[in-house]
Design a protein around this motif. Structure first.
Motif, PDB file in Angstrom:
ATOM      1  N   PRO A   1       0.554  -1.241   0.348  1.00  0.00           N
ATOM      2  CA  PRO A   1      -0.191   0.143   0.028  1.00  0.00           C
ATOM      3  C   PRO A   1       0.459   0.960  -0.060  1.00  0.00           C
ATOM      4  CG  PRO A   1      -0.289  -1.174   1.441  1.00  0.00           C
ATOM      5  CD  PRO A   1       1.106  -2.585   1.180  1.00  0.00           C
ATOM      6  N   LEU A   2       0.180   2.305  -1.023  1.00  0.00           N
ATOM      7  CA  LEU A   2       1.323   3.472  -0.182  1.00  0.00           C
ATOM      8  C   LEU A   2       0.846   4.026   0.861  1.00  0.00           C
ATOM      9  CD1 LEU A   2      -0.291   5.773  -4.018  1.00  0.00           C
ATOM     10  CD2 LEU A   2       2.129   4.994  -2.367  1.00  0.00           C
ATOM     11  N   ARG A   3       1.694   4.922   1.455  1.00  0.00           N
ATOM     12  CA  ARG A   3       1.176   4.888   2.963  1.00  0.00           C
ATOM     13  C   ARG A   3       1.546   7.095   3.333  1.00  0.00           C
ATOM     14  NH1 ARG A   3       6.313   2.522   6.211  1.00  0.00           N
ATOM     15  NH2 ARG A   3       5.168   0.439   6.514  1.00  0.00           N
ATOM     16  N   ILE A   4       0.705   6.516   3.499  1.00  0.00           N
ATOM     17  CA  ILE A   4       0.167   8.425   4.089  1.00  0.00           C
ATOM     18  C   ILE A   4       0.814   8.613   5.806  1.00  0.00           C
ATOM     19  CG2 ILE A   4      -2.703   8.368   3.729  1.00  0.00           C
ATOM     20  CD1 ILE A   4      -2.158  11.796   1.999  1.00  0.00           C
ATOM     21  N   ALA A   5       1.338   9.986   5.763  1.00  0.00           N
ATOM     22  CA  ALA A   5       1.114  10.184   7.127  1.00  0.00           C
ATOM     23  C   ALA A   5       0.103  11.374   7.058  1.00  0.00           C
ATOM     24  CB  ALA A   5       2.250  10.714   7.629  1.00  0.00           C
TER      25      ALA A   5
ATOM     26  N   VAL B   1      -6.826   0.835   5.776  1.00  0.00           N
ATOM     27  CA  VAL B   1      -7.584   1.384   4.922  1.00  0.00           C
ATOM     28  C   VAL B   1      -8.053   0.013   3.758  1.00  0.00           C
ATOM     29  CG1 VAL B   1      -9.068   2.810   3.002  1.00  0.00           C
ATOM     30  CG2 VAL B   1      -6.912   4.192   4.901  1.00  0.00           C
ATOM     31  N   PRO B   2      -8.992  -0.672   4.461  1.00  0.00           N
ATOM     32  CA  PRO B   2      -9.287  -1.725   3.417  1.00  0.00           C
ATOM     33  C   PRO B   2     -10.050  -1.387   1.869  1.00  0.00           C
ATOM     34  CG  PRO B   2     -10.662  -1.611   5.323  1.00  0.00           C
ATOM     35  CD  PRO B   2     -10.096  -0.213   5.238  1.00  0.00           C
ATOM     36  N   ASP B   3      -9.128  -2.365   1.503  1.00  0.00           N
ATOM     37  CA  ASP B   3      -9.245  -2.269  -0.296  1.00  0.00           C
ATOM     38  C   ASP B   3      -8.877  -1.078  -0.862  1.00  0.00           C
ATOM     39  OD1 ASP B   3     -10.616  -4.323   0.241  1.00  0.00           O
ATOM     40  OD2 ASP B   3     -13.280  -3.469   0.228  1.00  0.00           O
ATOM     41  N   GLY B   4      -8.167   0.075  -0.298  1.00  0.00           N
ATOM     42  CA  GLY B   4      -8.092   1.403  -0.988  1.00  0.00           C
ATOM     43  C   GLY B   4      -6.451   1.126  -0.827  1.00  0.00           C
ATOM     44  N   ASN B   5      -5.597   0.270  -1.286  1.00  0.00           N
ATOM     45  CA  ASN B   5      -4.411   0.279  -1.309  1.00  0.00           C
ATOM     46  C   ASN B   5      -3.278   1.215  -0.601  1.00  0.00           C
ATOM     47  OD1 ASN B   5      -2.275  -1.533  -2.227  1.00  0.00           O
ATOM     48  ND2 ASN B   5      -2.048  -0.553  -3.906  1.00  0.00           N
ATOM     49  N   LEU B   6      -4.345   1.364   0.655  1.00  0.00           N
ATOM     50  CA  LEU B   6      -3.293   2.958   1.070  1.00  0.00           C
ATOM     51  C   LEU B   6      -3.367   2.560   3.095  1.00  0.00           C
ATOM     52  CD1 LEU B   6      -3.300   5.471   0.073  1.00  0.00           C
ATOM     53  CD2 LEU B   6      -5.203   6.801   1.629  1.00  0.00           C
ATOM     54  N   GLU B   7      -2.568   3.117   3.742  1.00  0.00           N
ATOM     55  CA  GLU B   7      -2.159   2.812   4.683  1.00  0.00           C
ATOM     56  C   GLU B   7      -1.900   4.043   5.348  1.00  0.00           C
ATOM     57  OE1 GLU B   7       0.032  -0.618   6.450  1.00  0.00           O
ATOM     58  OE2 GLU B   7       1.646   0.565   6.086  1.00  0.00           O
ATOM     59  N   VAL B   8      -2.649   4.178   6.579  1.00  0.00           N
ATOM     60  CA  VAL B   8      -2.379   5.911   7.779  1.00  0.00           C
ATOM     61  C   VAL B   8      -1.841   5.202   8.689  1.00  0.00           C
ATOM     62  CG1 VAL B   8      -4.231   7.400   8.615  1.00  0.00           C
ATOM     63  CG2 VAL B   8      -5.031   6.384   6.363  1.00  0.00           C
ATOM     64  N   VAL B   9      -0.531   6.250   8.482  1.00  0.00           N
ATOM     65  CA  VAL B   9       0.272   7.077  10.126  1.00  0.00           C
ATOM     66  C   VAL B   9      -0.011   8.044  10.668  1.00  0.00           C
ATOM     67  CG1 VAL B   9       2.152   7.580  10.462  1.00  0.00           C
ATOM     68  CG2 VAL B   9       1.777   5.716   9.019  1.00  0.00           C
TER      69      VAL B   9
END
Ligand code: PRP
Length: 210
Positions: free
Chosen positions: A4-8, A43-51
Motif C-alpha cells: 500500500p501507499l503509506r500516507i502520514a 484502509v481496506p481495499d484502498g491500497n492505502l495505509e495511514v500513519v
C-alpha cells in the motif's frame, strides 16, 4: 498487488478534515475513526495505509521515505523546510500567523530588544529579519500564549484560527496575516519517481474531491 501507499496524517487540528476528504474520495476510514491508540491504520481495499503523527514528524517520515505522502500544515512546512514535493493545497486547516501581545501593551517602538515566544522560531526570525529588527526568540512547545502572561516574553508569533485563544487570555493581535496557512499534500521525492502513476491517481482523486 503492490504494497500500500503509506500516507502520514497530522493528528489533531487537521485530522477530521483529512479523514473527511478520504471518505469523500470513497476510502473506508472505519479503522481510523475507531483507532483507539493504534498508530498505523489500514484502509481496506484502498491500497492505502495511514500513519497518524505529529506535524513535524509527518515531514520527517515523508522526507526519509518511510511514508510516501503526508498531510501537514504550511506552517510546519515553512518552519521545518526539507526536501519533498508539495503537490496540493487542500484548502482546509486555514489559519494565519500573527504577532500578539498582552492587551494595550506596545511592541514596536522603544530601544530595548523585544523577546518573542513561539513554536516557530525560524519563521519568526525570518519575519523580523525582513524588517531589519533585532529580537530575542524563545522556543515554546505548546500554549505559547502563556509566555507573555507569565512575563517571559513581550509577545508571541503563533497561528491564529478563530482568535478565541488570544481573546480568552487577554492578548490582542498587533500584526495580522503575517502569512496565510492551509493543509498541504506532500510527497517523498523517490516515491514520486518509483510510484508515480499510483501517486498521480491519488492526487487526481484528492483534487476532484476538494
Ligand atoms: C493553536 C495555536 C493557538 C490556537 C489558536 O494551538 O498555537 O494556541 O491553536 O487557535 P484559535 O485562534 O482558534 O483559538 P493548537 O490548538 O494547534 O495546539 P498546540 O498548542 O498543542 O499546538
Amino acid at each position: 498487488m503492490n504494497k500500500p501507499l503509506r500516507i502520514a496524517l497530522t493528528k489533531g487540528r487537521l485530522e477530521k478534515d483529512t479523514v473527511g476528504l478520504l471518505e469523500k474520495i470513497g476510502y473506508d476510514c472505519t479503522a481510523i475513526r475507531e483507532k483507539g491508540r493504534k498508530l498505523i491504520l489500514p484502509v481496506p481495499d484502498g491500497n492505502l495505509e495511514v500513519v497518524l503523527a505529529k506535524a513535524n514528524d509527518v515531514i520527517t517520515y515523508v522526507e526519509h521515505g518511510v511514508c510516501d505522502m503526508g498531510v501537514v500544515g504550511k506552517d510546519t512546512i515553512q518552519e521545518m523546510q526539507g526536501k519533498f514535493y508539495e503537490l496540493v493545497d487542500l484548502g482546509f486547516g486555514r489559519c494565519r500567523f500573527a504577532l500578539a501581545t498582552k492587551k494595550g501593551q506596545s511592541f514596536y517602538g522603544g530601544y530595548n530588544v523585544k523577546t518573542l515566544a513561539t513554536k516557530y522560531p525560524n519563521i519568526t526570525r525570518k519575519h523580523f529579519e525582513s524588517k531589519g529588527m533585532d529580537v530575542d526568540i524563545i522556543k515554546i512547545e505548546g500554549s505559547v500564549e502563556l509566555a507573555p502572561l507569565l512575563e517571559l516574553a513581550d509577545g508571541i508569533v503563533d497561528i491564529v484560527e478563530t482568535g478565541t485563544t488570544l481573546k480568552e487570555n487577554g492578548l490582542e493581535i498587533i500584526e495580522d496575516n503575517i502569512c496565510p496557512i492551509s493543509a498541504r499534500l506532500i510527497v517523498n521525492t523517490v516515491s514520486m519517481k518509483m510510484r508515480q502513476s499510483e501517486i498521480e491517481n491519488f492526487v487526481t482523486l484528492v483534487e476532484k474531491n476538494l
